[in-house]
Design an enzyme around this catalytic site. Structure first.
Site, PDB file in Angstrom:
ATOM      1  CG  ASP A 184      -5.752   1.093  11.390  1.00 29.16           C
ATOM      2  OD1 ASP A 184      -6.026   1.643  10.308  1.00 29.16           O
ATOM      3  OD2 ASP A 184      -4.616   1.087  11.882  1.00 29.16           O
ATOM      4  CE1 TYR A 311       0.072   1.948   8.005  1.00 27.06           C
ATOM      5  CE2 TYR A 311       0.697   2.430  10.272  1.00 27.06           C
ATOM      6  CZ  TYR A 311      -0.234   2.466   9.253  1.00 27.06           C
ATOM      7  OH  TYR A 311      -1.466   3.021   9.472  1.00 27.06           O
ATOM      8  CG  HIS A 364     -10.402   3.713   9.983  1.00 25.68           C
ATOM      9  ND1 HIS A 364     -10.439   2.526   9.291  1.00 25.68           N
ATOM     10  CD2 HIS A 364      -9.149   3.793  10.501  1.00 25.68           C
ATOM     11  CE1 HIS A 364      -9.268   1.921   9.365  1.00 25.68           C
ATOM     12  NE2 HIS A 364      -8.472   2.661  10.108  1.00 25.68           N
TER      13      HIS A 364
END
Length: 391
Positions: A184, A311, A364
């Site tokens: 990630d 982000y 994930h």
């Protein structure tokens, strides 16, 4: 250069009783939204499941037991770049001349929690039926704004800046050369460690190749790369709303998620289900206690807003940085249940690929979902790079 303090403080946090009582009070007072009949997970988090999870969180979940289990990991804090950084530093149990230092970088929505199961498998392989020569010294930091690391008061740090901090941390711990691995956002941090510190990173392992960078002339793409670009675009349209909010308006969402533990649980558990190899049943990959340990870490540290802001920082990274090719030996483990898995052609375009495997189980959060498989992937990939790391 950031100010690295040589002083490493042993760190074992313990939640205050008042904070836990406040959490339970808020959970019991949740104001529930309506939901269409039989909506399930089609419109987001299944409210029926969330009610069950919240009821257990309020009256069955034993945070003290989970906190004590996490405390068995050797944990520390130091200062990097003016911020307090929390990290696990677990040394190989039976050190040999081939012990390789390894820094593991987590992603969102998690923290050092992602690697809590895999640390003992890496530091003490002999106790798990594996060659003791495959041991690692393991370092697992919480990125600034996550877990027990400080939340940046100013602009959030991007993956490039965090990679720089990890290089300083490894120096402070006495490691001149080391391996790097992550998934990630942690995959991007590991990538920049390899890009910006190729003289120190002996090899880099990632669970993904990042999202497509549209600086490449489409005419140069192989058919499987173009197909993957389309797949990622489709995924973004149906599953990427969270990322758009994180990149553009994280503070708006942070208000509700910081105030409501049920809202926080809804935001995180939906991703644990959607991104894991659970076939639509989240508790096939995580127990309720495991889910709530991750969520409670976010709640008690108040880091959901600061984690989302990363982000926003990463969205501002210049395209030229995103298109750099990693020349350090690179390995990829693309777990079956992970999202938007890149084709080999893209990986080879962007990195010096010397290892590629597709494990049959795991998603994930593979280090937590399938710790034995993930540990074996790291052992297999890094095995050729042990001796050079200790020169």
């Amino acid at each position: 250069m950031s100010d690295v303090s040589p002083h490493l403080e042993s760190y074992t946090p313990q939640a205050e009783r008042a904070a836990l009582e406040d959490l339970r009070t808020r959970l019991r007072a949740t104001r529930w939204p309506d939901a269409p009949e039989d909506a399930g997970w089609a419109l987001g988090t299944d409210i029926t499941y969330l009610r069950e999870l919240v009821a257990y969180w309020a009256d069955g979940f034993d945070w003290a037991a989970q906190e004590a289990a996490l405390a068995r990991l050797p944990r520390f804090r130091t200062r990097l770049g003016g911020l307090g950084v929390h990290f696990v530093h677990a040394r190989a149990v039976a050190p040999t001349g081939s012990v390789l230092p390894l820094v593991l970088s987590h992603g969102w929505p998690d923290s050092f929690w992602r690697y809590s199961k895999v640390v003992p498998l890496l530091t003490d392989p002999g106790a798990h039926g594996v060659d003791p020569a495959d041991a690692f010294d393991v370092v697992v930091p919480d990125m600034p704004g996550y877990g027990y690391s400080d939340r940046p008061a100013g602009p959030p740090l991007d993956s490039i800046a965090v990679a720089g901090l990890w290089a300083e941390l490894m120096s402070a711990l006495g490691y001149d050369r080391f391996g790097a691995a992550g998934g990630d956002i942690g995959s991007h941090v590991s990538r920049y460690l390899a890009l910006d510190h190729p003289d120190r990173v002996v090899a880099v392992h990632r669970m993904d190749g990042g999202l497509p960078v549209r600086t490449v002339d489409p005419a140069e793409l192989a058919p499987e790369e173009r197909e993957w670009f389309d797949e990622v675009a489709d995924w973004g349209g149906s599953e990427g709303a969270y990322g758009a909010i994180h990149r553009t308006k994280p503070q708006t969402a942070a208000v509700g998620l910081t105030d409501s533990p049920a809202g926080l649980a809804a935001w995180i558990v939906e991703k644990l289900r959607a991104w894991s190899d659970c076939n639509g049943h989240v508790e096939r990959s995580f127990t309720k206690d495991e889910i709530l340990t991750n969520i409670t870490l976010y709640w008690l540290t108040g880091t959901i807003g600061s984690s989302m802001r990363m982000y926003h920082a990463n969205a501002a990274i210049p395209p030229g940085q995103l298109s750099r090719r990693v020349e350090v030996p690179s390995g990829f483990s693309l777990f079956r249940g992970d999202i938007v898995r890149p084709p080999r052609a893209w990986l080879e375009r962007t990195a010096n690929v010397v290892y590629l495997n597709e494990p049959a189980r795991g998603g994930h959060f593979a280090p937590f979902e399938e710790p034995e498989l993930y540990a074996e992937e790291l052992r297999a990939f890094f095995r050729p790079y042990r001796a050079p790391a200790m020169d």
